[in-house]
Design a protein around this motif. Sequence first.
Motif, short mmCIF file in Angstrom:
data_model
loop_
_atom_site.label_atom_id
_atom_site.label_comp_id
_atom_site.label_asym_id
_atom_site.label_seq_id
_atom_site.Cartn_x
_atom_site.Cartn_y
_atom_site.Cartn_z
N VAL A 1 -67.52 -2.85 -66.43
CA VAL A 1 -66.40 -3.71 -66.78
C VAL A 1 -67.00 -5.10 -66.93
N TYR B 1 -67.95 -12.71 -56.77
CA TYR B 1 -68.16 -11.27 -56.74
C TYR B 1 -69.37 -10.86 -55.91
N LEU C 1 -70.37 -4.41 -62.58
CA LEU C 1 -69.49 -5.49 -63.02
C LEU C 1 -70.35 -6.49 -63.77
N LEU D 1 -59.09 -5.04 -60.80
CA LEU D 1 -60.38 -4.45 -60.47
C LEU D 1 -60.30 -3.91 -59.05
N GLU D 2 -60.66 -2.64 -58.87
CA GLU D 2 -60.51 -2.01 -57.57
C GLU D 2 -61.88 -1.68 -56.97
N THR E 1 -57.99 -12.99 -62.20
CA THR E 1 -57.92 -11.53 -62.22
C THR E 1 -57.71 -11.02 -60.80
N ILE F 1 -58.14 -8.58 -57.78
CA ILE F 1 -59.05 -7.58 -57.25
C ILE F 1 -58.34 -6.89 -56.08
#
Length: 144
Positions: free
Chosen positions: A6, A20, A45, A71-72, A113, A115
């Motif tokens: 992704v 991240y 990612l 995003l999981e 976004t 998560i």
Amino acid sequence: MKFASVRLIAADIKAMVAFYETVTGQAADWLAPQFAEIVTPAATLAIGSAETVAVFSAGSAEPGANRTAILEFMVDDVDAAFVRLKDKAELVHEPKLLPWGNRSVQFRDPEGTIISLFMPVTEAAKARFGSRLDHFRLAFPGTR
């Protein structure tokens, strides 16, 4: 076909990569000053700066504009992840059990976004993940 990654497009790539790295506990591989990847045992990612969009098609992607993706990340302990991140990211919801059997907490990354950090807790949720959960346990010994 193999799902590869992704990719997020970031206005501030350094802030996004640092975020991240904190979430995943993985160091990013910087392939260029405007592109990095965080490779985990289950997925990659990719994070590209806004200037990379023009390489594909100018205006085809925009940082911070997506409100449809979540995003999981499967984690060993949702509550520990919550404690670790609660002062470092915007909270969407505190840890709670979801109707499909996962315990989840959600935050927003620096550009908005969502998560989701989750762990399957019911027997049905654990069964649903099957080999994915076994792969996770092999990659991260000591996890439940």
